[in-house]
Design an enzyme around this catalytic site. Structure first.
Site, PDB file in Angstrom:
ATOM      1  N   GLY A 156       9.293  41.582  17.932  1.00 48.20           N
ATOM      2  CA  GLY A 156      10.006  40.787  16.931  1.00 48.20           C
ATOM      3  C   GLY A 156      10.540  41.525  15.729  1.00 48.20           C
ATOM      4  N   PRO A 161       7.511  45.483  21.380  1.00 48.36           N
ATOM      5  CA  PRO A 161       8.821  45.587  20.738  1.00 48.36           C
ATOM      6  C   PRO A 161       9.943  45.730  21.763  1.00 48.36           C
ATOM      7  CG  PRO A 161       7.732  47.716  20.687  1.00 48.36           C
ATOM      8  CD  PRO A 161       6.743  46.738  21.301  1.00 48.36           C
ATOM      9  N   ARG A 212      13.950  44.831  20.748  1.00 49.75           N
ATOM     10  CA  ARG A 212      15.142  45.143  19.959  1.00 49.75           C
ATOM     11  C   ARG A 212      14.995  46.417  19.119  1.00 49.75           C
ATOM     12  NH1 ARG A 212      18.444  40.844  18.207  1.00 49.75           N
ATOM     13  NH2 ARG A 212      16.614  39.540  18.498  1.00 49.75           N
ATOM     14  N   CYS A 268      38.291  32.109  28.542  1.00 51.17           N
ATOM     15  CA  CYS A 268      38.939  30.862  28.121  1.00 51.17           C
ATOM     16  C   CYS A 268      37.994  29.935  27.376  1.00 51.17           C
ATOM     17  CB  CYS A 268      39.499  30.162  29.353  1.00 51.17           C
ATOM     18  SG  CYS A 268      40.565  31.250  30.281  1.00 51.17           S
TER      19      CYS A 268
HETATM   20  N1  LLP Z   1       7.504  39.477  23.526  1.00 51.34           N
HETATM   21  C1  LLP Z   1       7.864  38.244  23.902  1.00 51.34           C
HETATM   22  C2  LLP Z   1       6.889  37.340  24.472  1.00 51.34           C
HETATM   23  C3  LLP Z   1       9.212  37.829  23.711  1.00 51.34           C
HETATM   24  O1  LLP Z   1       9.572  36.607  24.062  1.00 51.34           O
HETATM   25  C4  LLP Z   1      10.146  38.736  23.132  1.00 51.34           C
HETATM   26  C5  LLP Z   1      11.543  38.335  22.938  1.00 51.34           C
HETATM   27  C6  LLP Z   1       9.706  40.019  22.795  1.00 51.34           C
HETATM   28  C7  LLP Z   1       8.366  40.356  22.987  1.00 51.34           C
HETATM   29  C8  LLP Z   1      10.611  41.055  22.207  1.00 51.34           C
HETATM   30  O2  LLP Z   1      11.130  40.662  20.977  1.00 51.34           O
HETATM   31  P1  LLP Z   1      11.982  41.712  20.107  1.00 51.34           P
HETATM   32  O3  LLP Z   1      11.054  42.815  19.715  1.00 51.34           O
HETATM   33  O4  LLP Z   1      13.085  42.208  20.951  1.00 51.34           O
HETATM   34  O5  LLP Z   1      12.441  40.915  18.966  1.00 51.34           O
HETATM   35  N2  LLP Z   1      18.450  37.128  22.985  1.00 51.34           N
HETATM   36  C9  LLP Z   1      18.016  37.119  21.602  1.00 51.34           C
HETATM   37  C10 LLP Z   1      16.595  37.588  21.446  1.00 51.34           C
HETATM   38  C11 LLP Z   1      15.617  36.803  22.283  1.00 51.34           C
HETATM   39  C12 LLP Z   1      14.205  37.319  22.193  1.00 51.34           C
HETATM   40  C13 LLP Z   1      13.337  36.695  23.205  1.00 51.34           C
HETATM   41  N3  LLP Z   1      11.982  37.167  23.223  1.00 51.34           N
HETATM   42  C14 LLP Z   1      18.988  37.954  20.793  1.00 51.34           C
HETATM   43  O6  LLP Z   1      19.964  38.460  21.349  1.00 51.34           O
HETATM   44  O7  LLP Z   1      18.836  38.069  19.585  1.00 51.34           O
END
Ligand code: LLP
Length: 415
Positions: free
Chosen positions: A240, A275, A277, A344
């Site tokens: 996150g 992690p 993103r 479109c």
């Molecule tokens: N762990 C779980 C259980 C998750 O559901 C997620 C992301 C992560 C880890 C990784 O989160 P990150 O570190 O990447 O924030 N499509 C959206 C983001 C959706 C995230 C879904 N879950 C976007 O493009 O912003």
């Protein structure tokens, strides 16, 4: 944004390679990733937590390219998966099953079986019904499933509502107040072994306080479980951590780690992080060519060859991605453009009101597109998905060929 994509004179480069050369060689739309940026992000995370036993389980959904999974596996990463498909990808890329955690609210029996047979590290169980099913599936295979409950700490992640997951109203996790009883049930099931606790409150968080608040609730619950004789081996604090797309000021990885390590002082459980993103987002760009410039009645449009099917984030979340010409020029006037694709739909835009000095035929780089770019792409409008290129030590490697139209309908039949 990131030092790994920067201008050398008028050329936007990755390593010392001009992106315009990559566009010419592989065509556009094309995703380009920096090996150095991916490696540095992973190492920064590992370094920040090195004082504690920990495992970084890269969230595969952010970018599941085999080359990227392989790169992280070599660096020692584990993986956070949300489907049987992601597990198969991880294994195909050389990832270790015993470093895999399996998240997700809707695991099928077939996916559970696959993961049990691969002997993954842990199932992050999200409901009572899932726990019972996992116990049954494990029993039918003569195995014992290692589990965490994903608890919902009811903490406001203060992020986009579509990517916020830790509130009572969200579908994710087990309600905090019900988790203790469900842990007791889990401990009593013959084919379940309780090994940890998990939480993930959302994505693209730009403050540390929600992470700390969630961790504190996890710790309080872990202490209650200890009173019940349930001792946890690990705490999984999810993913996150946000990145900078525009003017956000997310905490550094070191600040994030410091705050969490302070909250966890004196605890002996192994830490797991998921992690996505933060490891890949700023390490990739999407290259796209301007097909036409078009003067509308109210707005000027730069019509590009990438669209919402290639990068869905702007259409879905109104997300901002910086857009830069890969060759900056002073021979044309600057104007304000709607940068839009050929699909479109009015929602098919890459960026609104961007000031650019460009002409038709120029290549643009859509920045910070390494996370949830290619992974959320589709074939809408029968558009083959983009090529992907990984640049390592100044050399470009094609890591995924552009799809062919024929392959898009290869599995179809007319009646
Ligand atoms: N762990 C779980 C259980 C998750 O559901 C997620 C992301 C992560 C880890 C990784 O989160 P990150 O570190 O990447 O924030 N499509 C959206 C983001 C959706 C995230 C879904 N879950 C976007 O493009 O912003």
């Amino acid at each position: 944004m990131t030092p790994y994509f920067s201008y050398q004179q008028d050329q936007l480069c990755v390593d010392d390679l001009p992106l315009v050369d990559i566009a010419q060689r592989y065509g556009t739309p094309c995703y380009v990733y920096s090996h150095a940026a991916l490696t540095a992000a992973y190492r920064e995370f590992a370094e920040a937590f090195k004082s504690r036993e920990h495992l970084i389980c890269y969230a595969v959904k952010a970018n599941p390219s085999l080359a990227i999974l392989n790169l992280f596996a070599r660096l020692g990463a584990g993986f956070d998966i949300v489907s049987g498909g992601e597990l198969q990808r991880v294994l195909a890329a050389g990832g270790a099953a015993n470093k895999v955690v399996f998240s997700g609210v809707g695991k099928s029996a077939a996916e559970m079986k696959l993961a049990l047979e691969a002997e993954i590290l842990c199932f992050n169980v999200e409901s009572a019904a899932e726990l019972e099913r996992l116990n049954e599936v494990a029993g039918s295979l003569g195995r014992v499933a290692p589990i965490s409950l994903r608890v919902n700490p009811n903490v406001d992640a203060k992020t986009h509502p579509y990517i916020s997951t830790g509130l009572k109203k969200n579908k994710f996790g087990v309600a905090y107040d019900e988790a203790r009883a469900l842990y007791r049930r889990a401990a009593a099931l013959p084919n379940i072994r309780v090994t940890g606790m998990d939480c993930h409150i959302g994505s693209q968080l730009t403050e540390v306080s929600p992470f700390v608040a969630a961790a504190e609730k996890v710790l309080a619950l872990a202490d209650q479980l200890a009173e019940d004789g349930i001792v946890l081996e690990h705490l999984d604090l999810g993913g996150g951590l946000g990145i900078c797309y525009n003017d956000e000021t997310p905490p550094s990885i070191a600040e994030y780690a410091q705050a969490l390590l302070a909250a966890l002082a004196g605890r002996s459980e192994r830490l797991i992080f998921e992690p996505g993103r933060r490891l890949v987002g700023n390490a990739g760009v999407l290259l796209t060519t301007i097909e036409y410039l078009k003067q509308g009645e109210e707005k000027s449009f730069a019509l590009v060859d990438a669209a919402m099917n290639d990068l869905m984030r702007p259409a879905l979340y109104d997300a901002y991605h910086a857009i830069q010409p890969v060759v900056s020029r002073s021979d044309v006037a600057t104007a304000i453009y709607e940068v839009v694709g050929p699909v479109c739909e009015t929602g098919d835009f890459i960026g609104h009101d961007r000031e650019l000095a460009v002409a038709a035929g120029d290549v643009l780089a859509v920045m910070s597109a390494g996370a949830y770019g290619m992974s959320m792409s589709s074939n809408y409008n029968t558009r083959p998905r983009a090529a992907e290129v990984l640049v390592r030590e100044g050399e470009a490697h094609l890591i995924r060929e552009r799809e062919t139209v024929r392959s898009l309908y290869a599995n179809e039949r007319v009646v």
